[in-house]
Design an enzyme around this catalytic site. Structure first.
Site, PDB file in Angstrom:
ATOM      1  N   SER A 162       0.819  -0.996   0.045  1.00  0.00           N
ATOM      2  CA  SER A 162      -0.120   0.113   0.072  1.00  0.00           C
ATOM      3  C   SER A 162       0.943   1.176   0.015  1.00  0.00           C
ATOM      4  O   SER A 162       2.069   1.073   0.401  1.00  0.00           O
ATOM      5  CB  SER A 162      -0.994  -0.114   1.215  1.00  0.00           C
ATOM      6  OG  SER A 162      -1.394   1.243   1.648  1.00  0.00           O
ATOM      7  N   TYR A 175      -2.185  -0.195   9.965  1.00  0.00           N
ATOM      8  CA  TYR A 175      -2.369  -0.565   8.512  1.00  0.00           C
ATOM      9  C   TYR A 175      -0.916  -0.222   7.865  1.00  0.00           C
ATOM     10  O   TYR A 175      -0.295  -0.974   7.139  1.00  0.00           O
ATOM     11  CB  TYR A 175      -3.571  -0.041   7.883  1.00  0.00           C
ATOM     12  CG  TYR A 175      -3.508  -0.405   6.421  1.00  0.00           C
ATOM     13  CD1 TYR A 175      -4.150  -1.807   5.989  1.00  0.00           C
ATOM     14  CD2 TYR A 175      -3.355   0.289   5.403  1.00  0.00           C
ATOM     15  CE1 TYR A 175      -4.049  -2.321   4.961  1.00  0.00           C
ATOM     16  CE2 TYR A 175      -3.546  -0.058   4.127  1.00  0.00           C
ATOM     17  CZ  TYR A 175      -3.969  -1.278   3.807  1.00  0.00           C
ATOM     18  OH  TYR A 175      -4.145  -1.672   2.475  1.00  0.00           O
TER      19      TYR A 175
END
Length: 281
Positions: A162, A175
Site C-alpha cells: 500500500s 495498517y
C-alpha cells in the site's frame, strides 16, 4: 524482431500456469483473479467466505476460465495446507501466489482529534498486523513450498502492499506499519528464494494508491458519490486526479507474474497515479 505479435503475447501470457489469489473475493483481489484468468492462468480464488468465493469463481468460469473456489483463513496454516492439496490434486502444480488478503479495523485508526496515547487500541493494532503481515507470510511459505518442490523451483509470489507503507497516512497506524513490514518481507523472501532455489523463484509486490473498495469507500466518498474531505485530500495529492480502477492494478500483477518480468524480483511497484512521486507542491 518478430513480424507478428506472438513474441509480445508470450511475454505476458500465463497460459498453462496455476495461480492462487488470497483475498480473491474482495474488489481488488477479484480483479486480480480475473486478470490472471484472462491471461490464460487457471485460478484458485481463496477466501474465508465460501459463498463469495464461489460467486467469483462462477463469474470467471462463465468467461471460460479454469477456476476453483477455495475456502481458507490466511492465518490458519492447516486450512492453507488443505487447500494447497486441493489445488495440487486438481491441477498438479502451483506457479503463482498473489497475497491480496488484508485490510484494516476501526480500532487501529485514530478518530479525528483523538489522542494517540489513549486512542490507539493495541489489540486492534495486533489484529491488523496479523491479517496483513502474517496473512502474507503464511500463504507464501505454504504455497511457495509447492513451487520449490520436485526440483522444479519455479514460481512467482506477488504481495499487495500500500502507499501507506512508505507514506504513513494520518491516523492510520496499524495498517501503515503492517504494510511496511510486508514490503520488507517481500525483499527478504526474494533474496532468500533466488539464492537458494535459483532465478526461477521470484517475489515482488505491488503498492496500490487509492482504489475504492469495501473498507475505504465511506472514508473517501459520501452516499451520493461526492468526495469527502479526506477523499479530496487524496485526489489533490494524486497527479492523475482520480482513483484507480481495479483492472489497472491487475495489469501490473499480470506483468509481474509473466515471462516479461523474468528478471524482476524484490521489487515493489507503485500503482498509484503518481501519488508516491508527488511532493505536495
Amino acid at each position: 524482431m518478430q513480424e507478428n505479435g506472438s513474441g509480445l503475447e508470450e511475454m505476458f501470457s500465463l497460459e498453462g500456469r496455476v495461480a492462487v489469489v488470497t483475498g480473491g473475493t474482495g474488489v481488488l483481489g477479484g480483479a486480480i483473479a480475473a486478470g490472471l484468468a484472462r491471461a490464460g492462468a487457471r485460478v484458485g480464488v481463496l477466501g474465508r467466505r465460501p459463498g463469495r468465493a464461489e460467486r467469483v469463481a462462477a463469474r470467471l468460469a462463465a468467461e471460460g476460465a479454469g477456476v476453483l473456489a477455495l475456502r481458507a483463513d490466511v492465518l490458519d496454516e492447516e486450512q492453507l495446507l488443505r487447500v494447497r492439496e486441493e489445488v495440487l490434486e486438481r491441477w498438479g502444480r502451483v506457479d503463482i501466489l498473489v497475497n491480496a488478503a488484508g485490510g484494516n479495523v476501526p480500532g487501529a485508526v485514530l478518530e479525528a482529534g483523538e489522542d494517540v496515547f489513549r486512542g490507539l487500541g493495541i489489540e486492534s493494532f495486533r489484529e491488523v498486523l496479523d491479517l496483513n503481515l502474517f496473512g502474507t507470510v503464511l500463504p507464501s511459505l505454504v504455497f511457495g513450498e509447492a513451487m520449490a518442490a520436485g526440483g522444479r523451483a519455479e514460481g512467482c509470489v506477488v504481495n499487495v502492499s500500500s502507499m501507506a507503507a512508505v507514506r504513513p497516512l494520518s491516523r492510520v497506524a496499524g495498517y501503515s506499519a503492517a504494510k511496511a513490514a510486508v514490503e520488507n518481507f517481500t525483499r527478504w523472501l526474494a533474496v532468500e528464494l533466488a539464492r537458494r532455489y535459483g532465478p526461477g523463484m521470484r517475489v515482488n509486490a505491488v503498492a496500490p494508491g487509492f482504489f475504492l473498495g469495501e473498507q475505504n469507500r465511506e472514508l473517501l466518498v459520501d452516499d451520493e458519490g461526492n468526495l469527502t474531505a479526506r477523499g479530496r485530500a487524496v485526489i489533490e495529492h494524486t497527479p492523475m486526479g482520480r482513483f484507480g480502477k481495479p483492472e489497472e492494478l491487475a495489469g501490473a500483477v499480470v506483468w509481474l507474474c509473466g515471462p516479461g518480468a523474468s528478471f524482476v524480483t524484490g521489487a515493489v511497484v507503485p500503482v498509484d497515479g503518481g501519488f508516491s512521486a508527488f511532493g505536495g507542491v
